[in-house]
Scaffold this active site. Structure first.
Site, PDB file in Angstrom:
ATOM      1  N   LYS A   1     -23.499 -14.591  18.247  1.00 67.15           N
ATOM      2  CA  LYS A   1     -23.610 -15.889  18.924  1.00 67.15           C
ATOM      3  C   LYS A   1     -22.779 -15.947  20.197  1.00 67.15           C
ATOM      4  O   LYS A   1     -23.169 -16.602  21.160  1.00 67.15           O
ATOM      5  CB  LYS A   1     -23.223 -17.031  17.975  1.00 67.15           C
TER       6      LYS A   1
ATOM      7  N   LYS B   1     -34.468 -12.310  13.165  1.00 63.08           N
ATOM      8  CA  LYS B   1     -34.500 -13.504  12.320  1.00 63.08           C
ATOM      9  C   LYS B   1     -35.106 -14.699  13.072  1.00 63.08           C
ATOM     10  O   LYS B   1     -34.803 -14.889  14.250  1.00 63.08           O
ATOM     11  CB  LYS B   1     -33.037 -13.795  11.937  1.00 63.08           C
TER      12      LYS B   1
ATOM     13  N   LYS C   1     -33.065 -21.186  14.962  1.00 59.73           N
ATOM     14  CA  LYS C   1     -33.138 -22.408  15.764  1.00 59.73           C
ATOM     15  C   LYS C   1     -32.690 -22.141  17.184  1.00 59.73           C
ATOM     16  O   LYS C   1     -33.278 -22.623  18.131  1.00 59.73           O
ATOM     17  CB  LYS C   1     -32.202 -23.482  15.185  1.00 59.73           C
TER      18      LYS C   1
HETATM   19  N1  AQP Z   1     -34.910 -16.697   9.315  1.00 63.91           N
HETATM   20  C1  AQP Z   1     -34.345 -17.062   8.183  1.00 63.91           C
HETATM   21  N2  AQP Z   1     -34.781 -16.580   6.995  1.00 63.91           N
HETATM   22  C2  AQP Z   1     -34.199 -16.971   5.832  1.00 63.91           C
HETATM   23  N3  AQP Z   1     -33.184 -17.854   5.773  1.00 63.91           N
HETATM   24  C3  AQP Z   1     -32.717 -18.370   6.932  1.00 63.91           C
HETATM   25  N4  AQP Z   1     -31.757 -19.270   7.223  1.00 63.91           N
HETATM   26  C4  AQP Z   1     -31.693 -19.437   8.573  1.00 63.91           C
HETATM   27  N5  AQP Z   1     -32.613 -18.679   9.179  1.00 63.91           N
HETATM   28  C5  AQP Z   1     -33.275 -17.999   8.195  1.00 63.91           C
HETATM   29  C6  AQP Z   1     -30.928 -19.952   6.229  1.00 63.91           C
HETATM   30  O1  AQP Z   1     -30.993 -21.347   6.485  1.00 63.91           O
HETATM   31  C7  AQP Z   1     -29.760 -21.947   6.099  1.00 63.91           C
HETATM   32  C8  AQP Z   1     -29.268 -22.887   7.157  1.00 63.91           C
HETATM   33  O2  AQP Z   1     -29.014 -22.219   8.340  1.00 63.91           O
HETATM   34  P1  AQP Z   1     -28.006 -22.830   9.402  1.00 63.91           P
HETATM   35  O3  AQP Z   1     -28.541 -24.098   9.927  1.00 63.91           O
HETATM   36  O4  AQP Z   1     -26.657 -22.957   8.823  1.00 63.91           O
HETATM   37  O5  AQP Z   1     -27.926 -21.817  10.560  1.00 63.91           O
HETATM   38  P2  AQP Z   1     -28.262 -20.325  10.718  1.00 63.91           P
HETATM   39  O6  AQP Z   1     -28.156 -19.539   9.497  1.00 63.91           O
HETATM   40  O7  AQP Z   1     -27.421 -19.821  11.829  1.00 63.91           O
HETATM   41  O8  AQP Z   1     -29.801 -20.463  11.122  1.00 63.91           O
HETATM   42  P3  AQP Z   1     -30.393 -20.556  12.546  1.00 63.91           P
HETATM   43  O9  AQP Z   1     -31.779 -21.058  12.480  1.00 63.91           O
HETATM   44  O10 AQP Z   1     -30.210 -19.253  13.266  1.00 63.91           O
HETATM   45  O11 AQP Z   1     -29.555 -21.698  13.214  1.00 63.91           O
HETATM   46  P4  AQP Z   1     -28.650 -21.742  14.494  1.00 63.91           P
HETATM   47  O12 AQP Z   1     -29.559 -21.365  15.594  1.00 63.91           O
HETATM   48  O13 AQP Z   1     -28.222 -23.176  14.547  1.00 63.91           O
HETATM   49  O14 AQP Z   1     -27.541 -20.804  14.312  1.00 63.91           O
HETATM   50  C9  AQP Z   1     -28.793 -20.813   5.809  1.00 63.91           C
HETATM   51  O15 AQP Z   1     -28.682 -20.665   4.405  1.00 63.91           O
HETATM   52  C10 AQP Z   1     -29.454 -19.609   6.406  1.00 63.91           C
HETATM   53  O16 AQP Z   1     -29.136 -18.429   5.718  1.00 63.91           O
END
Ligand code: AQP
Length: 332
Positions: free
Chosen positions: A112, A195, A198
């Site tokens: 990040k 992956k 968001k």
């Molecule tokens: N692509 C994915 N496949 C499976 N699980 C996923 N999770 C996120 N992306 C995938 C799971 O969703 C939960 C919440 O995620 P988060 O909001 O805490 O943020 P993250 O893991 O960092 O997901 P993002 O979409 O990449 O968000 P941002 O961009 O905000 O950092 C977690 O349990 C995660 O494992």
């Protein structure tokens, strides 16, 4: 009943299919068998620059989606992280137990912060996993349903719990990750080895829960597929088709082997159409319920206040113990 805790960041105007399959859907299932605590982690969201109005809106949209996806406010404690002050208090104590080198090994920070350059990234982004450890340990959770990207943070949480227990006496339950292999990493439709995320997926690569059927269908139909025309599961050579197979299977409950047999000789187009329909069928009722919940903010805020009250009771009990064990004097 064993206890489960998980959190999700209000970092976008909708959750996506990865969040739904990797986390949310399991949260809903686990409320049947566990004492369930789920939070919208707004303190985590400000680790990257965020406007106040956007955070406020996204926190409500996130909470509404949780209820709309099936979390029952009677059975699950659904709350907003910043409503329970103990999260930041315990995070401080855990910060003081974490080595700099140990924190620097977290790969999510490296990924990040690469976007800003490491020196421009906030200290909050660096200590993010320690706040996450506090979220989990405060509630003495046994199990934490997450996607594969959170494995390393869960290991740190366990290490910190053990270290605290060893140094100050038995206080924290050691939590175990609850990761479903089949959906642990849903990938980006345009970049099928990365992956779905968001913050880093392009609009064409991400399927949002709150998106309309038209764009959802278009995105699935335009998903990057691999050379050849056979629908087979082959992670190394056909990551795009493998991802769509995983999605179809998870949404319809049909095994991948069965899908491969069914689409034998039919080409990608027919298969993709079915995947698109499965996504639309799953997301449409959630979107409609979310819209309804958002039309009454007073009621939504009332549900979150109830959740915060229940969460606070547990968190405060843990912190009374922590303060005493660490050696802080009681007040009055
Ligand atoms: N692509 C994915 N496949 C499976 N699980 C996923 N999770 C996120 N992306 C995938 C799971 O969703 C939960 C919440 O995620 P988060 O909001 O805490 O943020 P993250 O893991 O960092 O997901 P993002 O979409 O990449 O968000 P941002 O961009 O905000 O950092 C977690 O349990 C995660 O494992």
């Amino acid at each position: 009943r064993p206890r489960v805790l998980s959190g999700i960041q209000p970092t976008a105007d909708s959750f996506h299919l990865g969040n739904y399959l990797g986390a949310l859907r399991q949260w809903v299932t686990l409320q049947e068998t566990h004492d369930a605590f789920y939070c919208v982690v707004d303190l985590h969201a400000i680790t990257v620059p965020t406007e106040a109005a956007a955070l406020r809106r996204r926190t409500r949209v996130a909470a509404a989606q949780l209820f709309a996806a099936g979390l029952d406010p009677e059975r699950s404690t659904v709350f907003v992280q910043s409503h329970v002050r103990e999260h930041t208090e315990l995070a401080w104590v855990l910060n003081c137990l974490t080595g700099m080198g140990e924190a620097a090994r977290m790969t999510q920070f490296k990924d990040k912060s690469a976007k800003f350059g490491e020196s421009a990234a906030s200290v909050g982004l660096f200590t993010y996993p320690i706040l996450q450890a506090a979220d989990i340990l405060l509630y003495q959770a046994n199990s934490v349903p997450v996607g594969a990207d959170q494995k390393q943070h869960l290991e740190l949480t366990r290490d910190l719990a053990q270290r605290f227990n060893h140094r100050y006496g038995d206080t924290f339950t050691l939590p175990a990750p609850h990761i479903l292999k089949e959906v642990e990493k849903i990938t980006d439709l345009q970049e099928p080895t990365a992956k779905m995320s968001k913050s880093s997926s392009s609009p064409a690569g991400i399927l949002d829960v709150l998106e309309q059927p038209g764009p959802l269908r278009k995105k699935v139909m335009r998903a990057v597929t691999d050379t050849g025309s056979e629908v087979v599961f082959d992670e190394a050579n056909k990551p795009g088709i493998s991802n769509l197979l995983r999605i179809h299977s998870a949404l319809t409950g049909t095994s991948i082997a069965e899908l491969v047999a069914r689409f034998d000789g039919q080409g990608y187009g027919t298969f993709k159409k079915e995947v698109a329909e499965a996504v639309v069928e799953t997301f449409t009722p959630i979107r409609e319920r979310t819209e309804k919940l958002l039309s009454d903010e007073t009621e939504l805020d009332r549900l979150l206040a109830i959740g915060a009250g229940r969460a606070r009771d547990v968190a405060q009990r843990t912190m009374v113990q922590v303060r005493d064990r660490v050696g802080f004097l009681p007040t009055s």
